[in-house]
Enzyme design. Structure first.
Site, PDB file in Angstrom:
ATOM      1  N   LYS A 235       0.852  -1.183   0.000  1.00  0.00           N
ATOM      2  CA  LYS A 235       0.000   0.000   0.000  1.00  0.00           C
ATOM      3  C   LYS A 235       0.891   1.238   0.000  1.00  0.00           C
ATOM      4  CE  LYS A 235      -4.031  -2.146   2.095  1.00  0.00           C
ATOM      5  NZ  LYS A 235      -5.124  -2.043   3.084  1.00  0.00           N
TER       6      LYS A 235
ATOM      7  N   ASP B 298      -6.463   5.238   1.799  1.00  0.00           N
ATOM      8  CA  ASP B 298      -5.823   4.351   2.774  1.00  0.00           C
ATOM      9  C   ASP B 298      -4.534   4.990   3.287  1.00  0.00           C
ATOM     10  OD1 ASP B 298      -7.725   2.400   2.722  1.00  0.00           O
ATOM     11  OD2 ASP B 298      -6.508   0.896   1.709  1.00  0.00           O
TER      12      ASP B 298
ATOM     13  N   ASP C  60     -14.434   2.021   9.516  1.00  0.00           N
ATOM     14  CA  ASP C  60     -14.720   1.510   8.167  1.00  0.00           C
ATOM     15  C   ASP C  60     -14.765  -0.018   8.105  1.00  0.00           C
ATOM     16  OD1 ASP C  60     -15.233   2.155   5.414  1.00  0.00           O
ATOM     17  OD2 ASP C  60     -13.220   1.491   4.912  1.00  0.00           O
TER      18      ASP C  60
END
Length: 409
Positions: A123, A142, A289
């Site tokens: 990521k 993110d 989330d």
């Protein structure tokens, strides 16, 4: 003394003996469990700092084989992990032999294969450490550093349900592009002097790429769970609707937990207590989330709730989204072991422990001080919430003894 009086006296003495024995045994068991919790906490604190050392003594296995053998239905990694530094060193340094677009999802990621055949999820960095994400608690891209911090919080809380994560710098031009699939390569572009890519995902756009500092990109690397442990996806019972003006049932029905308790797999086994643990975990990191979660397949509710995808965390240190704790304050139950661990971490211990745990990471400092301070404050809110429950229902109802023997054979 008449026979009848003797019988009554013996019966009274027998009842007193039984109650005394039960009371003593219960208290001895509780005391022994609390002492074990304290010992486990001290063991954790002593092993917080992970030295990234490539050496694997006393074994011919690869780091990937060792990490795969750690996984059992209730843990991703065991309490005692002398090889953890070697596994994480390999995650941060092993050669990338293939790069592809990420698996399904809404956020940008890349799927990398490291030397030795190990899959990891990369990521990319999107924000500076001091950037504050405004808006809804689940807003923004993110945060790669959130994945790193969440993994170490999982260690500190003693859950051991989050896959291994470490920060890593990659050179997009020399390490990624030469081994990238056509699908990933087609999303690369250059903006100024920086190499960028936007990947393939629901919200991925060419107009919103992630860009390196020149060619070097900071990111997080998450170890892929072994394929022999296929995952099953579940809708979180306290998930949000994500639709303006439409509330989920738990947002207006204070008795909602009673309905959840009648539904499989929350009507028996450890899953509901895992949901409570996860609410504590998510509240500390500010993750609002978790609309779905994963467990292992065919587990009949016995597998752990796996703490995957924690990157929508640490967005705004000033925002305490209390609704994340809804499973806790609506059900008013929590594991005794979790309660004990939280109490050991108050008075600044949590902040200090997390800073120590993350200090070895290649992208250190992982979090800014405001986020660390916010966690200490949120911890106090969790403790206060549990106290409200115990005041209302009593500790015997709220504090649940649920300890499982875990095997890594």
């Amino acid at each position: 003394m008449k026979l009848k009086q003797r019988v009554v006296l013996l019966a009274i003495l027998l009842v007193i003996f039984i109650f005394t024995k039960v009371f003593l045994i219960d208290n001895l068991d509780t005391s022994a469990a609390n002492r074990e919790d304290q010992r486990a906490f001290h063991r954790m604190m002593a092993s917080l700092r992970v030295e990234l050392d490539p050496r694997l003594d006393h074994t011919l296995q690869s780091p990937w084989e060792i990490a795969a053998q750690w996984v059992v239905p209730r843990e991703v990694y065991p309490e005692e992990t002398p090889e953890l530094g070697a596994v994480m060193h390999a995650m941060a340094t092993k050669k990338i032999i293939k790069a592809d677009v990420g698996y399904k999802g809404t956020q940008l990621k890349a799927l990398l294969i490291l030397e030795g055949g190990q899959k990891v999820v990369f990521k990319p960095k999107r924000y500076a450490r001091d950037y504050v994400v405004e808006g809804e608690p689940y807003a923004g891209y993110d945060r790669h550093n959130a994945e790193v911090a969440a993994f170490h919080l999982d260690r500190i809380l003693g859950f051991r349900r989050a896959p291994l994560v470490i920060g890593r710098f990659v050179n997009l031009r020399t390490e990624i592009k030469p081994v990238a699939t056509e699908q990933l390569l087609s999303t690369f572009l250059t903006l100024g002097n920086s190499t960028c890519f936007y990947g393939k995902c629901y919200y991925c756009r060419e107009t919103e790429p992630a860009c390196a500092d020149g060619d070097t990109m900071e990111g997080s690397v998450t170890l892929w769970l072994p394929d022999v442990w296929p995952l099953q996806k579940h809708r979180h019972p306290w998930g949000r609707t994500y639709r303006e003006g439409k509330l989920a049932r738990w947002e207006y029905d204070e008795s909602y937990c009673d309905a959840v308790k009648k539904t499989s797999p929350y009507d028996s086994g450890p899953r509901l207590l895992d949901i409570i643990d996860t609410a504590v975990f998510d509240y500390l990191i500010g993750n609002a989330d978790r609309h779905h979660y994963e467990s292992f397949q065919d587990d009949e509710g016995a597998s752990m709730l796996i703490l995957l995808d924690n990157a929508k965390s640490f967005g705004n240190p000033s925002l305490d989204e209390r609704s994340i704790l809804a499973p806790l304050y609506q059900c008013c139950i929590i594991r005794v072991s979790t309660w004990n661990r939280l109490n050991y971490l108050k008075n600044g211990v949590l902040k200090s422990a997390l800073k120590t745990a993350m200090s070895h990471d290649p992208i250190s400092p992982v979090l800014s001080d405001p986020h660390l301070d916010a966690m200490d404050q949120r911890l106090l809110s969790i403790l206060a919430t549990v106290k409200q429950c115990t005041d209302q229902f009593g500790p015997d109802i709220v504090l649940v003894e649920d300890r499982m023997t875990l095997s890594h054979l």
